[in-house]
Design a protein around this motif. Sequence first.
Motif, PDB file in Angstrom:
ATOM      1  N   LYS A   1      46.404 111.017  13.526  1.00 16.44           N
ATOM      2  CA  LYS A   1      46.166 112.243  12.783  1.00 16.44           C
ATOM      3  C   LYS A   1      46.755 113.430  13.546  1.00 16.44           C
ATOM      4  CE  LYS A   1      43.825 110.479   9.336  1.00 16.44           C
ATOM      5  NZ  LYS A   1      44.320 110.531   7.935  1.00 16.44           N
ATOM      6  N   TYR A  10      46.701 114.780   8.254  1.00 17.22           N
ATOM      7  CA  TYR A  10      45.774 115.619   9.013  1.00 17.22           C
ATOM      8  C   TYR A  10      44.336 115.122   8.841  1.00 17.22           C
ATOM      9  CZ  TYR A  10      49.828 118.578   9.515  1.00 17.22           C
ATOM     10  OH  TYR A  10      51.080 119.030   9.824  1.00 17.22           O
ATOM     11  N   SER A  11      43.468 115.578   9.698  1.00 24.72           N
ATOM     12  CA  SER A  11      42.103 115.067   9.754  1.00 24.72           C
ATOM     13  C   SER A  11      41.376 115.267   8.425  1.00 24.72           C
ATOM     14  CB  SER A  11      41.340 115.757  10.877  1.00 24.72           C
ATOM     15  OG  SER A  11      40.006 115.297  10.925  1.00 24.72           O
ATOM     16  N   PRO A  57      37.494 119.459   6.943  1.00 24.73           N
ATOM     17  CA  PRO A  57      38.614 118.558   6.668  1.00 24.73           C
ATOM     18  C   PRO A  57      39.816 119.290   6.062  1.00 24.73           C
ATOM     19  CG  PRO A  57      36.542 117.573   5.942  1.00 24.73           C
ATOM     20  CD  PRO A  57      36.233 118.988   6.334  1.00 24.73           C
ATOM     21  N   GLU A 109      38.136 114.572   8.380  1.00 28.73           N
ATOM     22  CA  GLU A 109      36.758 114.745   8.841  1.00 28.73           C
ATOM     23  C   GLU A 109      36.596 116.144   9.425  1.00 28.73           C
ATOM     24  OE1 GLU A 109      34.633 112.346   8.302  1.00 28.73           O
ATOM     25  OE2 GLU A 109      36.154 110.900   7.637  1.00 28.73           O
ATOM     26  N   TYR A 142      46.533 117.511  14.610  1.00 25.34           N
ATOM     27  CA  TYR A 142      45.534 118.555  14.847  1.00 25.34           C
ATOM     28  C   TYR A 142      46.214 119.827  15.340  1.00 25.34           C
ATOM     29  CZ  TYR A 142      42.247 114.600  14.904  1.00 25.34           C
ATOM     30  OH  TYR A 142      41.530 113.479  14.596  1.00 25.34           O
ATOM     31  N   ASP A 202      35.930 118.569  12.408  1.00 27.95           N
ATOM     32  CA  ASP A 202      36.196 118.426  13.840  1.00 27.95           C
ATOM     33  C   ASP A 202      35.752 119.665  14.592  1.00 27.95           C
ATOM     34  OD1 ASP A 202      37.699 115.838  13.955  1.00 27.95           O
ATOM     35  OD2 ASP A 202      39.025 116.921  12.597  1.00 27.95           O
TER      36      ASP A 202
END
Length: 395
Positions: free
Chosen positions: A305, A121-122, A156, A124, A307, A126
């Motif tokens: 990734k 998973y991300s 994140p 960063e 989401y 988002d």
Amino acid sequence: KAIEGPEDDGRYVTISGIVKDKSDKHTLSYANVSIAGGTESTVTNADGEFTFKVKEPVGNTMLKVSHLGYANALIRLKEGDSDLSTVWLTPSTLMLNEVVVSGRNPRELIEEAIRKIPTNYSTEADQLTGFYRETSRKRRRYINIAEAVIDLRKTPYTQDANHDRVRILKGRRLLSPKVSDTLAVKLLGGPNASIYLDVVKNPDLLLSPEVLPYYNFHFEEPTAIDKRPQYVVSFTPNSSLPYALYYGKFYIDKERLSFTRAEFFLDMSDRYKATQAILRSKPFGLRFKPEEVAYQVNYTDHNGKTYLSYVRNEIRFKCDWRRRLFSTNYAVVSEMVVTDIEPSTTNIPIREAFGKDQILSDDASLFFDKDFWGNYNIIKPDESLEKAVEKLRKM
């Protein structure tokens, strides 16, 4: 007050269609419709219909339509396209025998998927743009319809959900003017459901190490999502705790071991515990009886990734005042679809964040504006909802 989003000078074309099962001709609700290779998406409504705004020029844009258990449909758009008529999906014939479950322990698989969350998973921050709709029905009649385009800031996935925030970019609400239709209870939900129902980001709901021992896990028949084989693991409570637990299914990508879907229900074996889980407040003397609480959470892959992509919550309950002979059936349904994903460069200020006790704007006149949403993607209202809007507007 709703915050207006920035104007987009680009020109858009609205593409519409209906998604059906090619084998039995039935419509397919909540199928995902997206730009192939992009982040823009929406879902079909309860009647299998969709509208999707595509930025011009549309020539050579590829539309992807997917649904659990079906092969994807890819449609290359041409200039002038607007009505795609019927999009047929074929039940998936993907070979699933490679999803070998023999010898694996389902709980160990869940724990392995949890360990891979920081990879899958991300990592960063988002910014997710989403469309949220909430409806309330008294018996079979709609008494409340609320809609909003939301800005969802996700920190994140290596962090918890405490700093995730939702902001309303544009919203409207239509209420029944009848005093007897006033829904006097306040339930857990609203646009913030897109934060606390993200079971991967909010593991305390189902996936924390402290919670897992209170469930039994079993492998079910494997399936496919977006052409990818999936493990299907069901779970049921094995203990009694001071609060209500859940039962349902996890869908886990066979290759990446990412959670791609969760379907779960609140355990109703103890109605008091179930009530405590969902009821925020109610007037004194009103008896609240939950009947069913159902959740669905979907995720999507983009550039390696995973989401959040879709959240749905349905609460069915009965209410009656003491000394009254009959109770009244209610149903509250909320859903949020992520329509775009971008890297987040700024946080949402607390003063603009949607509070857990807030409600959407009460300005019913906004439902008269057919172009209210502009270029935002939304979930197309189903026929019964469109009729309900007309009736409420005329009352």
